[in-house]
Design a protein around this motif. Sequence first.
Motif, PDB file in Angstrom:
ATOM      1  N   SER A  81      44.995  34.177  38.863  1.00  0.00           N
ATOM      2  CA  SER A  81      44.611  35.507  37.698  1.00  0.00           C
ATOM      3  C   SER A  81      43.341  35.683  36.835  1.00  0.00           C
ATOM      4  O   SER A  81      43.285  36.803  36.887  1.00  0.00           O
ATOM      5  CB  SER A  81      46.064  36.422  37.240  1.00  0.00           C
ATOM      6  N   LYS A  82      42.460  34.739  36.389  1.00  0.00           N
ATOM      7  CA  LYS A  82      41.995  34.214  35.721  1.00  0.00           C
ATOM      8  C   LYS A  82      40.778  34.188  36.327  1.00  0.00           C
ATOM      9  O   LYS A  82      39.333  33.828  35.859  1.00  0.00           O
ATOM     10  CB  LYS A  82      42.326  34.000  34.743  1.00  0.00           C
ATOM     11  N   THR A  83      40.279  34.011  37.953  1.00  0.00           N
ATOM     12  CA  THR A  83      39.253  33.116  38.594  1.00  0.00           C
ATOM     13  C   THR A  83      38.589  35.176  38.653  1.00  0.00           C
ATOM     14  O   THR A  83      39.253  35.883  39.481  1.00  0.00           O
ATOM     15  CB  THR A  83      39.907  32.736  39.313  1.00  0.00           C
ATOM     16  N   ASP A  84      37.417  34.569  39.872  1.00  0.00           N
ATOM     17  CA  ASP A  84      37.139  35.945  40.081  1.00  0.00           C
ATOM     18  C   ASP A  84      37.501  36.091  41.225  1.00  0.00           C
ATOM     19  O   ASP A  84      37.214  35.363  42.736  1.00  0.00           O
ATOM     20  CB  ASP A  84      35.588  36.049  40.078  1.00  0.00           C
ATOM     21  N   ARG A  85      38.208  36.958  42.017  1.00  0.00           N
ATOM     22  CA  ARG A  85      38.920  36.669  43.262  1.00  0.00           C
ATOM     23  C   ARG A  85      39.023  38.416  43.576  1.00  0.00           C
ATOM     24  O   ARG A  85      39.432  39.641  42.927  1.00  0.00           O
ATOM     25  CB  ARG A  85      39.955  36.279  43.191  1.00  0.00           C
ATOM     26  N   GLU A  86      38.723  38.944  44.367  1.00  0.00           N
ATOM     27  CA  GLU A  86      39.491  40.352  44.916  1.00  0.00           C
ATOM     28  C   GLU A  86      41.059  40.458  44.633  1.00  0.00           C
ATOM     29  O   GLU A  86      41.682  41.525  44.233  1.00  0.00           O
ATOM     30  CB  GLU A  86      39.261  40.444  46.646  1.00  0.00           C
ATOM     31  N   ASP A  87      41.405  40.055  44.847  1.00  0.00           N
ATOM     32  CA  ASP A  87      43.177  40.270  44.962  1.00  0.00           C
ATOM     33  C   ASP A  87      43.502  39.940  42.736  1.00  0.00           C
ATOM     34  O   ASP A  87      44.153  39.450  42.900  1.00  0.00           O
ATOM     35  CB  ASP A  87      43.598  39.366  45.805  1.00  0.00           C
ATOM     36  N   GLN A  88      42.802  39.835  42.342  1.00  0.00           N
ATOM     37  CA  GLN A  88      43.187  38.922  40.737  1.00  0.00           C
ATOM     38  C   GLN A  88      44.190  40.095  40.165  1.00  0.00           C
ATOM     39  O   GLN A  88      44.447  39.868  39.769  1.00  0.00           O
ATOM     40  CB  GLN A  88      41.229  39.114  39.416  1.00  0.00           C
ATOM     41  N   ALA A  89      43.678  41.475  40.192  1.00  0.00           N
ATOM     42  CA  ALA A  89      44.913  42.561  39.814  1.00  0.00           C
ATOM     43  C   ALA A  89      46.610  41.820  40.523  1.00  0.00           C
ATOM     44  O   ALA A  89      47.547  42.102  40.011  1.00  0.00           O
ATOM     45  CB  ALA A  89      44.628  43.754  40.224  1.00  0.00           C
ATOM     46  N   GLY A  90      46.513  42.117  41.948  1.00  0.00           N
ATOM     47  CA  GLY A  90      47.675  41.465  42.313  1.00  0.00           C
ATOM     48  C   GLY A  90      48.821  40.064  41.981  1.00  0.00           C
ATOM     49  O   GLY A  90      49.570  40.007  41.719  1.00  0.00           O
ATOM     50  N   LEU A  91      47.678  39.053  41.463  1.00  0.00           N
ATOM     51  CA  LEU A  91      47.830  37.777  41.500  1.00  0.00           C
ATOM     52  C   LEU A  91      48.343  38.398  39.871  1.00  0.00           C
ATOM     53  O   LEU A  91      49.459  38.002  39.167  1.00  0.00           O
ATOM     54  CB  LEU A  91      47.138  37.028  41.309  1.00  0.00           C
ATOM     55  N   ALA A  92      47.991  39.439  38.832  1.00  0.00           N
ATOM     56  CA  ALA A  92      48.316  38.792  37.224  1.00  0.00           C
ATOM     57  C   ALA A  92      49.944  39.892  37.666  1.00  0.00           C
ATOM     58  O   ALA A  92      50.515  39.881  36.672  1.00  0.00           O
ATOM     59  CB  ALA A  92      47.226  39.986  36.757  1.00  0.00           C
ATOM     60  N   LYS A  93      50.067  41.433  38.688  1.00  0.00           N
ATOM     61  CA  LYS A  93      50.943  41.598  38.748  1.00  0.00           C
ATOM     62  C   LYS A  93      52.179  40.835  39.039  1.00  0.00           C
ATOM     63  O   LYS A  93      52.982  40.453  38.808  1.00  0.00           O
ATOM     64  CB  LYS A  93      50.710  43.047  39.126  1.00  0.00           C
ATOM     65  N   ALA A  94      51.586  40.130  39.480  1.00  0.00           N
ATOM     66  CA  ALA A  94      53.403  38.761  40.154  1.00  0.00           C
ATOM     67  C   ALA A  94      53.133  37.344  39.269  1.00  0.00           C
ATOM     68  O   ALA A  94      54.513  37.563  38.961  1.00  0.00           O
ATOM     69  CB  ALA A  94      52.417  37.984  41.372  1.00  0.00           C
TER      70      ALA A  94
END
Length: 271
Positions: A81-94
């Motif tokens: 969630s701290k890396t530059d990914r398109e699903d960054q927000a989803g990982l933070a929510k997970a």
Amino acid sequence: MDENYLKHIARLIRQRPAATPALKSYAGLARIMTRAEPKRPKNGHLEIRRKEGLPLFSRQDLPVDFGAAASLLSEFFVYLSKTDREDQAGLAKAREQGENDPRWIGSVFKAILEQDEKALEVMAAQVGLDPRTLLFLGKTALRPSFSALRCLMAEIVDKIPWEQGCCPLCGSQPDMAYFTKAGKRRLHCELCGTQWTFARIGCPFCNNEEPENLGYFEAEEEEGLRVYFCGSCHRYLKTIDSRVFEEVAPLELESLATLHLDLIAEQKGYK
């Protein structure tokens, strides 16, 4: 996981630049896994299953250290969630979902072991992730526990006269194969990572042995990498020929380094 494992990742990144994004992302997870110390699993009573020609465990009954796996999965969410990914927000929510409801992470593992795709889709939708991402991260978090189990059961597995297309340890299907230097075909379990010998000609998914209904294709300029397919069940299996390469990485890494072959196979109508 050790330094040699990380060296394999670095070598594959050099050799297969197209796979760099997937491998670099996985390298971060692998470094986290080097710190994992799952509890030593227990054998249980396996003699009846062995005598009946069954895998030693069913997927649901695998002696996994779920506590260690849950800690790893949480760390994966934090790291990614701290890396530059398109699903960054989803990982933070997970990450938040797991912190607020530890049972949610347990449900992820349960869905993976029971192969409950619907449940996994629902949980992935809750946090805005692709179900395939949640599946991959969950399996990866379980990997150190499976590695400990394979070490414990290695001698028993090696003595089982096993000719089936499913894993002798957990009954799962293969996700990769390779040819040894002696020309034998070895399959790699998609879940626990166990390897076993299987017939050179034949589909491990449906037992089709008709040569005219079996085949393979190769990607251009990639000697030693093939995709074997079955015309009966329309399944495919990526295969590494170790006789061509000086060194073959652990097959879960080879699988990441050959994601382009999955795309080609899917475009051809195989699954």
